[in-house]
Design an enzyme around this catalytic site. Structure first.
Site: not given
Lengths: 135, 119
Positions: B39, B77-79, B82
């Site tokens: 994501f 989820v991409c840090v 995010a």
């Protein structure tokens, strides 16, 4: 390295696989976040020693336009990053001829050296890729 | 065939998350493997467990969690994306984890096809 690559130990987990990755940049640099975050993926991909190329088409050609002044819109001008790509061994940059012409631009208006190709030539290149990521 | 999936849009503003979900269901039904959904951009909002859609609507976040539970799909989820959007560990729905963009590149390398759902 694992911090850069999101915990992926490059050597161990991909075992020397080299794929052709093409990043297709279609959107203007400001107004949406696609261009900025797309460029972040390109930079990370360099750590994986893949065969990386970038294509700029539609309003994406504006990402490379010289003389971007972003102070008035309070956005970071990230266009200098494209000049740093060479340092990451990413030097296959293609720009679609039709998109440049439609916008009254030439390769001289861009911040980096690129290869200008027709839509047909880009389509051929795209067909040769293993992974195409479009932002 | 082994698929990697990239979702680039939020759960309600755009159809991308719905289309990705239905693509994955159809692929699994036909015996294909989906090893990871990554994501990115506003797509990170798909992981927000505080999301409360109306009762008579689909629950996009819950649907992802169920998919992860039933099929063991890695939801990443991409840090960086995010953090910008306030998506942190404490509000992650079950089945999601936060990690780096390397997970996306790795998915592209390991999967037979990486399919992008976005604008």
């Amino acid at each position: 390295m694992s911090e850069v690559t999101g915990g992926v130990e490059v050597e161990e987990e991909i075992g020397g696989t080299v794929k052709k990755f093409m990043f297709v940049n279609r959107k203007a640099p400001y107004g949406t976040i696609y261009a900025l975050e797309g460029l972040e993926v390109v930079l990370i991909s360099a750590a994986f020693d893949q065969d990386v190329s970038l294509v700029f088409l539609d309003d994406g050609v504006y990402q490379l336009k010289k003389g971007q002044h972003t102070k008035a819109v309070d956005m970071k001008n990230f266009s200098p990053t494209y000049r740093a790509l060479e340092g990451y061994d990413i030097d296959k940059l293609y720009v679609e001829k039709e998109s440049l012409e439609e916008r009254g631009l030439t390769a001289d208006d861009l911040v980096v050296d690129v290869e200008v190709l027709t839509a047909e030539e880009i389509a051929k290149l795209m067909a040769e890729q293993d992974v195409v990521l479009s932002f | 065939m082994k698929f990697g999936i990239l979702v680039n849009e939020g759960p309600f503003q755009h159809q991308a998350a719905d289309t990705a979900y239905h693509f994955i269901k159809a692929a699994l039904d036909r015996g294909h493997e989906v090893h990871r959904v990554f994501f990115y951009h506003d797509g990170v909002n798909n992981a927000n467990k505080l999301s409360e859609p109306q009762q008579d609507d689909r629950n996009v976040v819950h649907r992802w969690s169920k998919l992860a539970e039933e099929h063991g799909i890695d939801l990443v989820v991409c840090v960086a994306a995010a953090l910008r959007r306030g998506i942190k560990d404490e509000i992650l729905a079950p089945g999601f984890r936060i990690s780096g963009l390397g997970q996306l590149v790795e998915s592209g390398i390991q999967a037979d096809r990486l399919v992008v759902f976005g604008d």
